[in-house]
Design a protein around this motif. Structure first.
Motif, PDB file in Angstrom:
ATOM      1  N   MET A   1       1.278  -1.230   0.167  1.00 54.25           N
ATOM      2  CA  MET A   1      -0.097  -0.154   0.287  1.00 54.25           C
ATOM      3  C   MET A   1       1.072   0.923  -0.477  1.00 54.25           C
ATOM      4  SD  MET A   1      -3.284   1.216   2.469  1.00 54.25           S
ATOM      5  CE  MET A   1      -2.005   1.064   3.966  1.00 54.25           C
ATOM      6  N   ASN A   2       0.476   2.650  -1.162  1.00 51.77           N
ATOM      7  CA  ASN A   2       1.430   3.171  -0.937  1.00 51.77           C
ATOM      8  C   ASN A   2       0.311   5.254  -1.359  1.00 51.77           C
ATOM      9  OD1 ASN A   2       0.735   4.050  -3.832  1.00 51.77           O
ATOM     10  ND2 ASN A   2       2.127   2.157  -4.212  1.00 51.77           N
ATOM     11  N   SER A   3       1.085   5.505  -1.329  1.00 48.85           N
ATOM     12  CA  SER A   3       0.382   6.791  -1.151  1.00 48.85           C
ATOM     13  C   SER A   3      -0.375   7.257  -1.928  1.00 48.85           C
ATOM     14  CB  SER A   3       0.979   8.164  -0.769  1.00 48.85           C
ATOM     15  OG  SER A   3       2.165   8.133  -1.785  1.00 48.85           O
ATOM     16  N   ARG A   4       0.609   6.947  -3.664  1.00 51.98           N
ATOM     17  CA  ARG A   4      -0.747   7.339  -4.347  1.00 51.98           C
ATOM     18  C   ARG A   4      -1.426   6.770  -4.585  1.00 51.98           C
ATOM     19  NH1 ARG A   4       2.815  10.021  -7.878  1.00 51.98           N
ATOM     20  NH2 ARG A   4       4.944  10.075  -7.257  1.00 51.98           N
ATOM     21  N   GLU A   5      -1.676   5.243  -4.203  1.00 49.70           N
ATOM     22  CA  GLU A   5      -2.760   4.564  -4.642  1.00 49.70           C
ATOM     23  C   GLU A   5      -3.878   4.846  -3.314  1.00 49.70           C
ATOM     24  OE1 GLU A   5      -1.809   0.698  -3.230  1.00 49.70           O
ATOM     25  OE2 GLU A   5      -0.381   0.463  -5.103  1.00 49.70           O
ATOM     26  N   HIS A   6      -3.442   5.531  -2.421  1.00 54.81           N
ATOM     27  CA  HIS A   6      -5.071   6.351  -1.147  1.00 54.81           C
ATOM     28  C   HIS A   6      -5.167   7.913  -2.018  1.00 54.81           C
ATOM     29  CE1 HIS A   6      -5.617   2.792   0.557  1.00 54.81           C
ATOM     30  NE2 HIS A   6      -4.847   2.360   0.457  1.00 54.81           N
ATOM     31  N   GLY A   7      -4.537   8.360  -2.886  1.00 53.62           N
ATOM     32  CA  GLY A   7      -5.133   9.664  -3.821  1.00 53.62           C
ATOM     33  C   GLY A   7      -3.993  10.542  -2.792  1.00 53.62           C
ATOM     34  N   LEU A   8      -3.131  10.083  -1.867  1.00 50.97           N
ATOM     35  CA  LEU A   8      -2.215  10.862  -0.682  1.00 50.97           C
ATOM     36  C   LEU A   8      -1.469  12.182  -1.621  1.00 50.97           C
ATOM     37  CD1 LEU A   8      -1.766   8.620   2.119  1.00 50.97           C
ATOM     38  CD2 LEU A   8      -3.898   9.825   1.684  1.00 50.97           C
ATOM     39  N   SER A   9      -0.991  13.799  -0.835  1.00 46.72           N
ATOM     40  CA  SER A   9      -0.367  14.509  -1.690  1.00 46.72           C
ATOM     41  C   SER A   9      -0.101  14.821  -0.914  1.00 46.72           C
ATOM     42  CB  SER A   9      -1.552  15.557  -2.089  1.00 46.72           C
ATOM     43  OG  SER A   9      -2.445  16.092  -1.041  1.00 46.72           O
ATOM     44  N   GLU A  10       1.344  15.473  -0.947  1.00 41.33           N
ATOM     45  CA  GLU A  10       2.411  16.277   0.198  1.00 41.33           C
ATOM     46  C   GLU A  10       2.226  17.295   0.575  1.00 41.33           C
ATOM     47  OE1 GLU A  10       4.638  14.490   1.639  1.00 41.33           O
ATOM     48  OE2 GLU A  10       4.748  12.296   0.328  1.00 41.33           O
TER      49      GLU A  10
ATOM     50  N   TYR B   1      -3.329   3.400  22.379  1.00 39.18           N
ATOM     51  CA  TYR B   1      -4.410   2.560  22.933  1.00 39.18           C
ATOM     52  C   TYR B   1      -4.574   1.567  22.276  1.00 39.18           C
ATOM     53  CZ  TYR B   1      -5.221   6.954  26.043  1.00 39.18           C
ATOM     54  OH  TYR B   1      -4.844   7.359  27.480  1.00 39.18           O
ATOM     55  N   TYR B   2      -4.695   1.294  20.684  1.00 42.80           N
ATOM     56  CA  TYR B   2      -5.157   1.085  19.162  1.00 42.80           C
ATOM     57  C   TYR B   2      -3.967   0.616  18.100  1.00 42.80           C
ATOM     58  CZ  TYR B   2      -9.809   3.456  21.180  1.00 42.80           C
ATOM     59  OH  TYR B   2     -10.496   3.634  21.599  1.00 42.80           O
ATOM     60  N   PRO B   3      -2.811   0.280  19.418  1.00 40.10           N
ATOM     61  CA  PRO B   3      -1.450  -0.315  18.416  1.00 40.10           C
ATOM     62  C   PRO B   3      -1.729  -1.481  17.409  1.00 40.10           C
ATOM     63  CG  PRO B   3      -1.716  -1.237  20.906  1.00 40.10           C
ATOM     64  CD  PRO B   3      -2.947  -0.203  20.904  1.00 40.10           C
ATOM     65  N   SER B   4      -1.079  -1.234  16.275  1.00 36.79           N
ATOM     66  CA  SER B   4      -1.441  -2.453  15.043  1.00 36.79           C
ATOM     67  C   SER B   4      -0.365  -3.874  15.305  1.00 36.79           C
ATOM     68  CB  SER B   4      -1.369  -1.796  13.994  1.00 36.79           C
ATOM     69  OG  SER B   4       0.039  -1.823  13.526  1.00 36.79           O
ATOM     70  N   GLY B   5      -0.473  -4.141  15.075  1.00 38.14           N
ATOM     71  CA  GLY B   5       0.624  -5.575  15.323  1.00 38.14           C
ATOM     72  C   GLY B   5       1.970  -5.004  14.973  1.00 38.14           C
ATOM     73  N   GLN B   6       2.084  -4.671  13.624  1.00 38.33           N
ATOM     74  CA  GLN B   6       3.244  -4.083  12.542  1.00 38.33           C
ATOM     75  C   GLN B   6       4.336  -2.627  14.477  1.00 38.33           C
ATOM     76  OE1 GLN B   6       3.195  -2.467   9.539  1.00 38.33           O
ATOM     77  NE2 GLN B   6       4.763  -1.094   9.968  1.00 38.33           N
ATOM     78  N   ALA B   7       3.115  -1.792  15.199  1.00 37.78           N
ATOM     79  CA  ALA B   7       3.424  -0.777  16.187  1.00 37.78           C
ATOM     80  C   ALA B   7       4.626  -2.423  16.993  1.00 37.78           C
ATOM     81  CB  ALA B   7       2.427  -0.355  16.663  1.00 37.78           C
TER      82      ALA B   7
ATOM     83  N   ARG C   1       1.964   6.328   7.597  1.00 32.94           N
ATOM     84  CA  ARG C   1       3.256   6.034   8.084  1.00 32.94           C
ATOM     85  C   ARG C   1       2.949   5.930   9.446  1.00 32.94           C
ATOM     86  NH1 ARG C   1       6.867   6.933  12.187  1.00 32.94           N
ATOM     87  NH2 ARG C   1       6.340   8.884  12.553  1.00 32.94           N
ATOM     88  N   LEU C   2       1.923   6.684  10.234  1.00 33.56           N
ATOM     89  CA  LEU C   2       1.438   6.599  11.578  1.00 33.56           C
ATOM     90  C   LEU C   2       0.974   5.842  11.670  1.00 33.56           C
ATOM     91  CD1 LEU C   2       1.165  10.667  12.356  1.00 33.56           C
ATOM     92  CD2 LEU C   2       2.885   9.038  13.534  1.00 33.56           C
ATOM     93  N   LEU C   3      -0.591   6.045  10.416  1.00 30.18           N
ATOM     94  CA  LEU C   3      -1.451   4.834  10.952  1.00 30.18           C
ATOM     95  C   LEU C   3      -1.404   3.332  10.406  1.00 30.18           C
ATOM     96  CD1 LEU C   3      -4.186   6.976   8.399  1.00 30.18           C
ATOM     97  CD2 LEU C   3      -3.800   6.602  10.921  1.00 30.18           C
ATOM     98  N   GLU C   4      -0.595   2.738  10.000  1.00 36.95           N
ATOM     99  CA  GLU C   4      -0.244   1.866  10.084  1.00 36.95           C
ATOM    100  C   GLU C   4       0.373   1.235  11.751  1.00 36.95           C
ATOM    101  OE1 GLU C   4       3.754   2.252   7.382  1.00 36.95           O
ATOM    102  OE2 GLU C   4       2.747   1.345   5.705  1.00 36.95           O
TER     103      GLU C   4
END
Length: 277
Positions: free
Chosen positions: A1-10, A150-156, A94-97
């Protein structure tokens, strides 16, 4: 998953924010091109996505993901009031991961241990001044850090670096003569023998061995870079007894401090490596 796939901009991360009082407001079905995090202050409601209908109530949260069709609506018997914030950018991704909110499971149904609404209030969107934008993004980082806790992912969880934390603590506190292995264990907050195994695997040294090696390494740097006396130097690296310091230094380097300074100036020795050895 990358930023372009989700329409994210700088650019500015924070795109919008606000508060909806308790009413029958609903939205969708439709898609958004940003992340939109909602925190339920009171009442109840529902989020509907392609993965199901998710109930959420006071203290819970839900996330709208970019380009994901959603429909959200209040419980007519107990309509919700909520805070919301919209954001975008690769840093947001990055944070949401490290937060356990995903398109498949977009709701944090369990109530947060504290009221998070004041953290939403601190983030101001669409600021014009550079310092105000920086404050808004810092506020977003702070807010998301609580979700990471409070809601950590497995990656965290996998990112927890106990040995690295122990090393960092030693390298920040080596100058304290009272620093002990127990202090390091209490700082990292895991079982002692488990930390010992992790630390040995990561560094090749025991915690006490690493502390000594780091102190000696720092002493070598000071001998090379300064004109400090042996007494001042020993205090600077956590030894209040210059004679004991000199004994440890010679045991590790095969030189007394004065001999090492002279040998370094003559190019006969080099500084220890970054690993403390």
């Amino acid at each position: 998953m990358n930023s372009r796939e989700h329409g994210l901009s700088e650019g500015p991360m924070v795109k919008g924010n606000g508060y909806k009082p308790a009413n029958l407001h609903r939205w969708g079905p439709g898609v958004r091109d940003v992340y939109a995090l909602h925190y339920i202050v009171s009442g109840r409601g529902f989020l509907k996505t392609g993965h199901g209908v998710f109930p959420v109530e006071a203290g819970g949260s839900f996330m709208i993901f970019p380009q994901t069709e959603v429909y959200y609506y209040p419980d007519p018997q107990d309509p919700w009031a909520y805070c919301w914030i919209e954001f975008s950018g690769s840093e947001a991704l990055r944070l949401l991961e490290m937060i356990n909110l995903t398109p498949e499971q977009p709701v944090a149904a369990l109530s947060a241990p504290q009221d998070l609404s004041p953290l939403f209030d601190r983030v101001k969107a669409n600021e014009l001044e550079p310092y105000a934008r920086e404050r808004a993004e810092a506020g977003l980082h702070l807010l998301l850090s609580y979700y990471m806790e409070y809601y950590p992912s497995g990656q965290a969880a996998a990112k927890k670096d106990y040995a690295g934390s122990a090393k960092a603590y030693i390298e920040s506190n080596y100058w304290k003569s009272s620093l002990s292995v127990l202090d390091v264990v209490e700082y990292v907050k895991i079982e002692r023998s488990y930390l010992f195994r992790l630390f040995k695997k990561a560094t090749g040294l025991s915690i006490s061995g690493y502390l000594t090696a780091f102190r000696v390494r720092r002493a070598c740097e000071l001998l090379a870079e300064s004109r400090l006396s042996v007494k001042s130097l020993s205090y600077s690296v956590g030894y209040h007894d210059p004679l004991y310091f000199s004994k440890i230094f010679k045991k590790v380097t095969a030189y007394t401090p004065s001999q090492y300074r002279k040998a370094y100036k003559e190019g006969k020795v080099s500084l220890p490596g970054a690993d403390g050895g």
